[in-house]
Design an enzyme around this catalytic site. Structure first.
Site, PDB file in Angstrom:
ATOM      1  N   GLY A   1       0.837  -1.196   0.000  1.00  0.00           N
ATOM      2  CA  GLY A   1       0.000   0.000   0.000  1.00  0.00           C
ATOM      3  C   GLY A   1       0.864   1.235   0.000  1.00  0.00           C
ATOM      4  O   GLY A   1       2.027   1.193   0.406  1.00  0.00           O
ATOM      5  N   GLU A   2       0.286   2.327  -0.483  1.00  0.00           N
ATOM      6  CA  GLU A   2       1.048   3.557  -0.486  1.00  0.00           C
ATOM      7  C   GLU A   2       0.112   4.716  -0.191  1.00  0.00           C
ATOM      8  O   GLU A   2      -0.955   4.845  -0.780  1.00  0.00           O
ATOM      9  CB  GLU A   2       1.733   3.755  -1.847  1.00  0.00           C
ATOM     10  CG  GLU A   2       2.555   5.025  -1.900  1.00  0.00           C
ATOM     11  CD  GLU A   2       3.715   4.951  -2.884  1.00  0.00           C
ATOM     12  OE1 GLU A   2       3.716   4.014  -3.710  1.00  0.00           O
ATOM     13  OE2 GLU A   2       4.605   5.805  -2.803  1.00  0.00           O
ATOM     14  N   GLY A   3       0.499   5.527   0.754  1.00  0.00           N
ATOM     15  CA  GLY A   3      -0.301   6.698   1.074  1.00  0.00           C
ATOM     16  C   GLY A   3       0.519   7.955   0.867  1.00  0.00           C
ATOM     17  O   GLY A   3       1.632   7.903   0.366  1.00  0.00           O
TER      18      GLY A   3
ATOM     19  N   VAL B   1       4.657   4.370   2.898  1.00  0.00           N
ATOM     20  CA  VAL B   1       4.486   3.192   2.064  1.00  0.00           C
ATOM     21  C   VAL B   1       4.434   2.004   3.013  1.00  0.00           C
ATOM     22  O   VAL B   1       5.198   1.952   3.974  1.00  0.00           O
ATOM     23  CB  VAL B   1       5.684   3.008   1.103  1.00  0.00           C
ATOM     24  CG1 VAL B   1       5.444   1.846   0.165  1.00  0.00           C
ATOM     25  CG2 VAL B   1       5.944   4.281   0.331  1.00  0.00           C
TER      26      VAL B   1
ATOM     27  N   LYS C   1       5.794  -0.023   7.925  1.00  0.00           N
ATOM     28  CA  LYS C   1       5.294   1.251   7.428  1.00  0.00           C
ATOM     29  C   LYS C   1       6.478   2.189   7.320  1.00  0.00           C
ATOM     30  O   LYS C   1       7.081   2.564   8.332  1.00  0.00           O
ATOM     31  CB  LYS C   1       4.265   1.789   8.426  1.00  0.00           C
ATOM     32  CG  LYS C   1       3.494   2.990   7.975  1.00  0.00           C
ATOM     33  CD  LYS C   1       2.293   3.135   8.916  1.00  0.00           C
ATOM     34  CE  LYS C   1       1.449   4.352   8.605  1.00  0.00           C
ATOM     35  NZ  LYS C   1       0.274   4.428   9.481  1.00  0.00           N
TER      36      LYS C   1
ATOM     37  N   ASP D   1      -9.672   8.895  14.430  1.00  0.00           N
ATOM     38  CA  ASP D   1      -9.922   8.501  13.036  1.00  0.00           C
ATOM     39  C   ASP D   1     -10.532   7.104  12.983  1.00  0.00           C
ATOM     40  O   ASP D   1     -10.119   6.258  12.189  1.00  0.00           O
ATOM     41  CB  ASP D   1      -8.630   8.578  12.218  1.00  0.00           C
ATOM     42  CG  ASP D   1      -8.915   8.606  10.717  1.00  0.00           C
ATOM     43  OD1 ASP D   1     -10.085   8.843  10.336  1.00  0.00           O
ATOM     44  OD2 ASP D   1      -7.986   8.383   9.916  1.00  0.00           O
TER      45      ASP D   1
END
Lengths: 333, 379
Positions: free
Chosen positions: A26-28, A32, A48, A141
């Site tokens: 995944g990448e935000g 990453v 992460k 969140d």
């Protein structure tokens, strides 16, 4: 020779060498996520990687918030931060790896939820959250996507990038937290002092979403969010929520009537609706706490929570299976 | 906040059992099938502060002595090596370093004490809550447990600790603003951030006595007949807590214990009766009284002794700090001076980083901050 003065450095290097990143999962915007392995134990982990190099103020606030809070929290329903290390200009957080999350399960329409399933997911979420709140940490969140599910069925609260400690009076906090659909009314009205209630409201929305299999209050702007909320739950009156008009961004809204939850949640028994309703109380001071919610009859009454091993699972294809499927599709099978 | 007294008895004695929250709920426990009593662990005992940063005084002394000796040995060795390099390159030996007087542990602590008070001054100027200042000071104290002033100058580490504490305590100041106020280049502050974080073991949460002190203050209002004097006593107690930051107390005792000792001292100073509260709070039953007398009271007395007798409670004279600082400049490690011969030599022969990493793709452009982690570790 081992030297004391290099302890920190040696430790960092040793930790770094103990982990291998296997593939990107995944990448935000700021990180990453890799699937990785702890070499000494062969344990699968999530790594992460936070790219510090691009932040002009050094280590950025999300990274600090996440590391600061997770270091202090150890609970079966909170994701475990196993290690932290620097490598080059990146900060790496080694976290427990969990296969899927509640959002995937909710969206996977091939799965039918039993009331006991929902009860156990709520139970685990509330236990994890109660642990955070007991430690005076707000998550800020909560949403299905941040509730991870392990292969064994355990649910763990993750993503503490917005989390912070709270509880002192007169400490101003930002109202710009929580993903909009799960954002509490006091935040939408711009409250700068708030508490447990913001996480509980979000859990209420998640609870409703588990029952409906659709997002409960999906607004597309902040204004529309309030409108959606008030349509569903009735516009709060001064009696419902005293002094709400003192909040910075409070606005007078059209008076929608209050509709009983049972009209929308037709299949839910009274104890379920009672708990849901107490999470979605407008006045944050009257909203139920995580601890009180755990003591609610909903959790004693039948049906019992589904045993962990029987909870529905979202089966993600292994890379090999996925490859075969793609091949099959390409061949027109 | 919860009252401070909740954690007061600290170390897993029977006292903690008595104070442990017990919840009767199938839901709160891990088993979902039966109602049973499950004691929840004391919160403070789960903290990184309790689990990683507690020492006895003798362990602290021993550690500091070792670190100091080790630093001196390394620097001596590096100075000798530097001289050999100079000779090899046809340069004369640098003999300014032959009669070096390295810093002792006590001198290092004095220097740290001096800079801790500088930090406190700046935080007061910023008008931030005391705990932000306290966090920065504790960061620096923790950093210098395994490092010496001869390795990293406290005046540099101080700035990074302050900048970091502002972030971890939610009072972020941009690096531009920070470096404008401090009048130091941004890089010098940011460059040490990785190193400081590593030395803190990424434990950013620090608990201070300020919060429990407020808890006790609220609690004492239940048994006071003079709010004004209680208020005055509270202010004095906070001053004792400010002082405690410059001692080793944060490594030795729990914040709530330090807070209560500060209150007890303040009561003495303000002629306010402490016993009335102690009897109400800690000596209500015979067994509680026994526990207070045998466990808590000796702890309080030990803390009070530090707060009244420890020379580190006194300001460090500027002249003293200047003298130490002057000598510190002389005994710097040549291996950390980018202009020294051995620095250049080691840089050249150093293996080219850990490039066995598989993931570090495009975004890992070499940057001048890359060297930080590897920098300065000679052995």
């Amino acid at each position: 020779m081992a030297s004391i003065r290099n302890h920190a450095e040696q430790h960092n290097t040793a930790v770094y060498r103990d982990y291998k990143k296997d593939r990107k999962v995944g990448e935000g915007a700021y990180a990453v996520v890799y699937l990785g392995t702890q070499l000494s134990t062969n344990k699968v982990v999530a790594i992460k990687k936070i790219k510090i190099g691009q932040f002009k103020d050094g280590l950025d606030m999300s990274a600090i918030r996440e590391v600061k809070t997770l270091q202090e929290l150890r609970h079966p329903n909170v994701i475990e931060l196993m290690e932290v290390y620097f490598h080059k200009t990146n900060l790496n957080l080694v976290l427990e790896y969990l296969e899927s999350d509640l959002e995937m399960i909710i969206k996977d329409k091939s799965i039918v939820f039993m009331p006991g399933d929902v009860k156990h997911w709520m139970l685990m979420t509330l236990r994890g959250l109660d642990h955070c709140h007991r430690n005076w940490i707000l998550h800020r969140d909560m949403k299905p996507n941040n509730l991870l599910l392990g292969r064994d069925g355990q649910l763990k609260i993750a993503d503490f990038g917005l989390a912070r400690d709270f509880g002192d009076r007169n400490r101003q906090m930002t109202a710009q937290v929580v993903t909009r659909w799960y954002r509490a009314p006091e935040l939408l009205f711009g409250a700068r002092e708030y508490g447990f209630g913001v996480d509980i409201w979000a859990i209420g929305c998640i609870f409703a979403e588990l029952l409906l299999r659709n997002p409960y209050l999906p607004g597309s702007t902040d204004m529309e969010q309030l409108d959606t909320m008030f349509r569903a739950l009735g516009t709060p009156t001064e009696a419902d929520w005293p002094s709400m008009d003192k909040l910075p961004n409070h606005i007078q809204f059209k008076q929608y009537p209050k509709t009983p939850l049972r009209l929308l949640f037709t299949a839910a028994p009274p104890d379920t609706l009672e708990l849901l309703e107490s999470m979605l109380i407008y006045d944050p001071n009257r909203r139920i706490s995580a601890r009180e919610a755990l003591l609610h009859p909903y959790f004693y009454n039948k049906p019992r929570p589904t045993p962990l091993e029987n909870l529905p699972k979202h089966v993600r294809d292994t890379p090999e299976v996925a490859k075969q499927k793609r091949k099959a599709e390409a061949m027109g099978a | 906040m919860s009252t401070a007294a909740e954690n007061i008895n600290g170390k897993s004695t029977d006292a903690s059992q008595e104070n442990t929250t017990t919840v009767t709920s199938a839901a709160v426990t891990n088993g979902t099938d039966s109602k049973k009593e499950v004691p929840l662990k004391q919160l403070f005992e789960q903290s990184t502060q309790y689990n990683h940063w507690r020492y006895t005084q003798s362990a602290l002394n021993q550690l500091r002595g070792k670190v100091n000796q080790e630093a001196i040995a390394t620097i001596r060795q590096n100075i000798e090596e530097e001289n050999q390099q100079r000779v090899a390159q046809g340069l004369p030996r640098d003999d300014s370093t032959t009669s070096l007087k390295f810093l002792t542990v006590d001198e290092e602590l004095s220097l740290l004490g001096f800079y801790e008070r500088r930090m406190a001054q700046i935080f007061r100027y910023w008008k931030l809550p005391s705990y932000v200042m306290a966090t920065a000071i504790v960061y620096m104290k923790r950093f210098f447990l395994e490092n010496t002033a001869m390795d990293y100058h406290p005046k540099d580490v101080m700035l990074t600790c302050m900048f970091l504490a502002r972030k971890t305590e939610n009072y972020l100041m941009t690096i531009e603003d920070f470096s404008n106020v401090i009048k130091k280049p941004a890089e010098s502050i940011l460059d040490l951030e990785f190193l400081v974080c590593k030395n803190l073991r990424f434990h950013f949460t620090v608990h201070h006595p300020y919060r429990p002190c407020i808890g006790f203050f609220y609690d004492m209002q239940a048994v006071t007949d003079n709010m004004k004097r209680l208020q005055k006593m509270h202010e004095t107690a906070i001053k004792f807590i400010d002082t405690s930051l410059h001692t080793d107390l944060c490594f030795l005792y729990q914040p709530s214990q330090i807070a209560l000792a500060a209150i007890r001292l303040a009561c003495k100073e303000e002629s306010y009766e402490f016993e009335r509260y102690a009897n109400y709070k800690f000596r209500a039953t015979e067994s509680a009284a026994q526990m207070y007398d045998e466990i808590l009271l000796p702890i309080l007395l030990a803390i009070e002794q530090v707060l009244t007798d420890d020379p580190r409670c006194k300001e460090v004279e500027k002249s003293v700090a200047t003298e130490i600082d002057k000598r510190l400049k002389m005994c710097k490690d040549p291996a950390k001076n980018p202009e020294s011969l051995i620095y250049i030599k080691r840089k050249r022969t150093e293996p080219n980083g850990d490039d066995d990493d598989d993931d570090d793709d495009d975004e890992d452009r070499p940057s001048k901050r890359t060297r930080l982690g590897e920098d300065g570790f000679a052995e």
